[in-house]
Scaffold this motif. Structure first.
Motif, PDB file in Angstrom:
ATOM      1  N   TYR A 157      48.428  96.940  31.853  1.00 18.66           N
ATOM      2  CA  TYR A 157      47.339  96.002  31.553  1.00 18.66           C
ATOM      3  C   TYR A 157      46.620  96.402  30.268  1.00 18.66           C
ATOM      4  N   GLU A 158      46.518  97.708  30.047  1.00 21.22           N
ATOM      5  CA  GLU A 158      45.807  98.199  28.877  1.00 21.22           C
ATOM      6  C   GLU A 158      46.580  97.985  27.578  1.00 21.22           C
ATOM      7  N   THR A 159      47.852  97.614  27.674  1.00 26.36           N
ATOM      8  CA  THR A 159      48.664  97.420  26.467  1.00 26.36           C
ATOM      9  C   THR A 159      48.670  95.971  25.994  1.00 26.36           C
ATOM     10  N   VAL A 160      48.028  95.064  26.731  1.00 27.69           N
ATOM     11  CA  VAL A 160      48.033  93.647  26.356  1.00 27.69           C
ATOM     12  C   VAL A 160      47.047  93.407  25.214  1.00 27.69           C
ATOM     13  N   ASP A 161      47.491  92.653  24.219  1.00 32.24           N
ATOM     14  CA  ASP A 161      46.633  92.295  23.093  1.00 32.24           C
ATOM     15  C   ASP A 161      45.866  91.021  23.459  1.00 32.24           C
ATOM     16  N   PHE A 162      44.612  91.188  23.882  1.00 34.13           N
ATOM     17  CA  PHE A 162      43.799  90.040  24.270  1.00 34.13           C
ATOM     18  C   PHE A 162      43.103  89.391  23.079  1.00 34.13           C
ATOM     19  N   GLY A 163      43.334  89.918  21.890  1.00 29.65           N
ATOM     20  CA  GLY A 163      42.679  89.382  20.710  1.00 29.65           C
ATOM     21  C   GLY A 163      43.394  88.223  20.061  1.00 29.65           C
ATOM     22  N   SER A 164      44.578  87.868  20.567  1.00 27.72           N
ATOM     23  CA  SER A 164      45.343  86.770  19.974  1.00 27.72           C
ATOM     24  C   SER A 164      46.134  86.065  21.070  1.00 27.72           C
ATOM     25  N   VAL A 165      45.968  84.759  21.148  1.00 30.08           N
ATOM     26  CA  VAL A 165      46.624  83.963  22.190  1.00 30.08           C
ATOM     27  C   VAL A 165      47.357  82.798  21.544  1.00 30.08           C
ATOM     28  N   SER A 166      48.621  82.608  21.911  1.00 28.96           N
ATOM     29  CA  SER A 166      49.381  81.438  21.470  1.00 28.96           C
ATOM     30  C   SER A 166      49.379  80.407  22.596  1.00 28.96           C
ATOM     31  N   ALA A 167      49.238  79.154  22.234  1.00 21.98           N
ATOM     32  CA  ALA A 167      49.187  78.082  23.231  1.00 21.98           C
ATOM     33  C   ALA A 167      50.412  77.183  23.116  1.00 21.98           C
ATOM     34  N   HIS A 168      50.908  76.743  24.257  1.00 21.74           N
ATOM     35  CA  HIS A 168      52.096  75.890  24.337  1.00 21.74           C
ATOM     36  C   HIS A 168      51.799  74.773  25.331  1.00 21.74           C
ATOM     37  N   ILE A 169      51.720  73.542  24.840  1.00 21.31           N
ATOM     38  CA  ILE A 169      51.458  72.383  25.688  1.00 21.31           C
ATOM     39  C   ILE A 169      52.785  71.862  26.217  1.00 21.31           C
ATOM     40  N   LEU A 170      52.936  71.791  27.529  1.00 20.60           N
ATOM     41  CA  LEU A 170      54.187  71.343  28.137  1.00 20.60           C
ATOM     42  C   LEU A 170      54.269  69.821  28.171  1.00 20.60           C
ATOM     43  N   SER A 171      55.466  69.302  28.448  1.00 18.28           N
ATOM     44  CA  SER A 171      55.672  67.859  28.513  1.00 18.28           C
ATOM     45  C   SER A 171      54.936  67.279  29.726  1.00 18.28           C
ATOM     46  N   PRO A 172      54.543  66.001  29.661  1.00 18.43           N
ATOM     47  CA  PRO A 172      53.745  65.404  30.738  1.00 18.43           C
ATOM     48  C   PRO A 172      54.418  65.420  32.111  1.00 18.43           C
ATOM     49  N   ASN A 173      55.751  65.423  32.149  1.00 14.07           N
ATOM     50  CA  ASN A 173      56.442  65.392  33.444  1.00 14.07           C
ATOM     51  C   ASN A 173      56.737  66.781  33.989  1.00 14.07           C
ATOM     52  N   ASP A 174      56.232  67.824  33.333  1.00 18.99           N
ATOM     53  CA  ASP A 174      56.423  69.182  33.822  1.00 18.99           C
ATOM     54  C   ASP A 174      55.348  69.512  34.849  1.00 18.99           C
ATOM     55  N   GLU A 175      55.676  70.405  35.785  1.00 17.48           N
ATOM     56  CA  GLU A 175      54.682  70.772  36.798  1.00 17.48           C
ATOM     57  C   GLU A 175      53.597  71.676  36.220  1.00 17.48           C
ATOM     58  N   ILE A 176      53.829  72.233  35.041  1.00 16.12           N
ATOM     59  CA  ILE A 176      52.857  73.075  34.358  1.00 16.12           C
ATOM     60  C   ILE A 176      52.254  72.285  33.199  1.00 16.12           C
ATOM     61  N   ASP A 177      50.934  72.373  33.021  1.00  9.28           N
ATOM     62  CA  ASP A 177      50.280  71.666  31.918  1.00  9.28           C
ATOM     63  C   ASP A 177      50.450  72.402  30.598  1.00  9.28           C
ATOM     64  N   LEU A 178      50.227  73.703  30.628  1.00 13.97           N
ATOM     65  CA  LEU A 178      50.333  74.479  29.397  1.00 13.97           C
ATOM     66  C   LEU A 178      50.565  75.947  29.712  1.00 13.97           C
ATOM     67  N   GLU A 179      50.992  76.667  28.701  1.00 12.45           N
ATOM     68  CA  GLU A 179      51.192  78.109  28.795  1.00 12.45           C
ATOM     69  C   GLU A 179      50.366  78.784  27.704  1.00 12.45           C
ATOM     70  N   VAL A 180      49.824  79.932  28.037  1.00 10.21           N
ATOM     71  CA  VAL A 180      49.218  80.775  27.007  1.00 10.21           C
ATOM     72  C   VAL A 180      50.008  82.069  26.961  1.00 10.21           C
ATOM     73  N   TRP A 181      50.287  82.529  25.762  1.00 10.40           N
ATOM     74  CA  TRP A 181      51.161  83.688  25.557  1.00 10.40           C
ATOM     75  C   TRP A 181      50.360  84.856  24.987  1.00 10.40           C
ATOM     76  N   TYR A 182      50.504  85.985  25.632  1.00 12.22           N
ATOM     77  CA  TYR A 182      49.930  87.231  25.131  1.00 12.22           C
ATOM     78  C   TYR A 182      51.088  88.145  24.722  1.00 12.22           C
ATOM     79  N   SER A 183      50.837  88.992  23.739  1.00  6.93           N
ATOM     80  CA  SER A 183      51.819  90.007  23.366  1.00  6.93           C
ATOM     81  C   SER A 183      51.217  91.385  23.594  1.00  6.93           C
ATOM     82  N   SER A 184      52.069  92.395  23.561  1.00  8.49           N
ATOM     83  CA  SER A 184      51.590  93.761  23.668  1.00  8.49           C
ATOM     84  C   SER A 184      50.978  94.206  22.352  1.00  8.49           C
ATOM     85  N   ILE A 185      50.059  95.152  22.437  1.00  7.96           N
ATOM     86  CA  ILE A 185      49.570  95.795  21.226  1.00  7.96           C
ATOM     87  C   ILE A 185      50.779  96.409  20.518  1.00  7.96           C
ATOM     88  N   PRO A 186      50.940  96.199  19.199  1.00  6.02           N
ATOM     89  CA  PRO A 186      52.181  96.570  18.503  1.00  6.02           C
ATOM     90  C   PRO A 186      52.703  97.963  18.808  1.00  6.02           C
TER      91      PRO A 186
END
Length: 209
Positions: A157-186
């Motif tokens: 948990y301590e290795t996650v980079d919470f300072g930058s988030v990428s957003a991905h909007i899914l298609s309307p017929n998907d069961e998920i509305d959107l995804e947010v992506w975190y990366s590890s601290i380099p």
């Protein structure tokens, strides 16, 4: 922009070419009666030249493929949001400085949409994203903490980079509305973590390279 093959793959290709050249030299020596040195001088350089030509062609082909994928087919403007770009395999919106925006959410947002473009609901979700994300971010972090604990690696948990988030909007017929992506601290590697949201609530979390 250039794309280079990983060094391990390049080395593997050259090792294979040299090996094939050695095998060809041995066959010429054994079955054609050529002296081994003559057969080596005849075949290995030929394989190396062929390899160089092939590598140059592959490099050019990769560059061209990357250029096509990353060249917009069309660009338009969405009032109050920014520049909407259609690519061969995706849609992206580049938020303008005055658009609703969170400091940690990247300004380029990926959108799954048909050739007609994003729906009004998807664009409205982008407008709501900064405010909604701010209200659920603490819950996302707690869900991530639980995810790592369940995986048996709570320290990650301590290795996650919470300072930058990428957003991905899914298609309307998907069961998920959107995804947010975190990366590890380099300095902790190249892991990424995807938080799937539905109705602005955490639905699923998964990780991968």
């Amino acid at each position: 922009m250039r794309i280079d093959l990983p060094s391990k793959e390049i080395a593997t290709i050259w090792y294979c070419l040299i090996a094939f050249g050695g095998i060809a030299s041995f066959c010429l020596h054994e079955f054609a009666g050529l002296p081994i040195l003559h057969s080596l001088w005849a075949t290995i350089p030929a394989f190396l030249v062929a390899g160089y030509v092939a590598m140059r062609w592959m490099d050019h082909a990769l560059d061209e493929s990357f250029r096509r994928i990353n060249t917009p087919i069309q660009i338009s403007t969405v009032a109050g949001l920014g520049e909407l770009r259609q690519f061969p395999d995706r849609w992206e919106i580049k938020l303008c400085p005055d658009a609703p925006h969170s400091a940690i959410i990247e300004r380029t947002i990926l959108i799954d949409a048909s050739c007609e473009g994003p729906t009004s609901e998807q664009l409205e979700m982008i407008r709501q994203l900064p405010q909604q994300f701010a209200s659920i971010e603490s819950n996302i972090r707690e869900e991530l903490r639980s995810y790592f604990a369940d995986m048996g690696a709570p320290e990650d948990y301590e290795t996650v980079d919470f300072g930058s988030v990428s957003a991905h909007i899914l298609s309307p017929n998907d069961e998920i509305d959107l995804e947010v992506w975190y990366s590890s601290i380099p300095e902790h590697g190249y892991m990424g973590y995807t938080v799937c949201l539905r109705d602005w609530k955490v639905h699923e979390i998964y990780g991968g390279d």
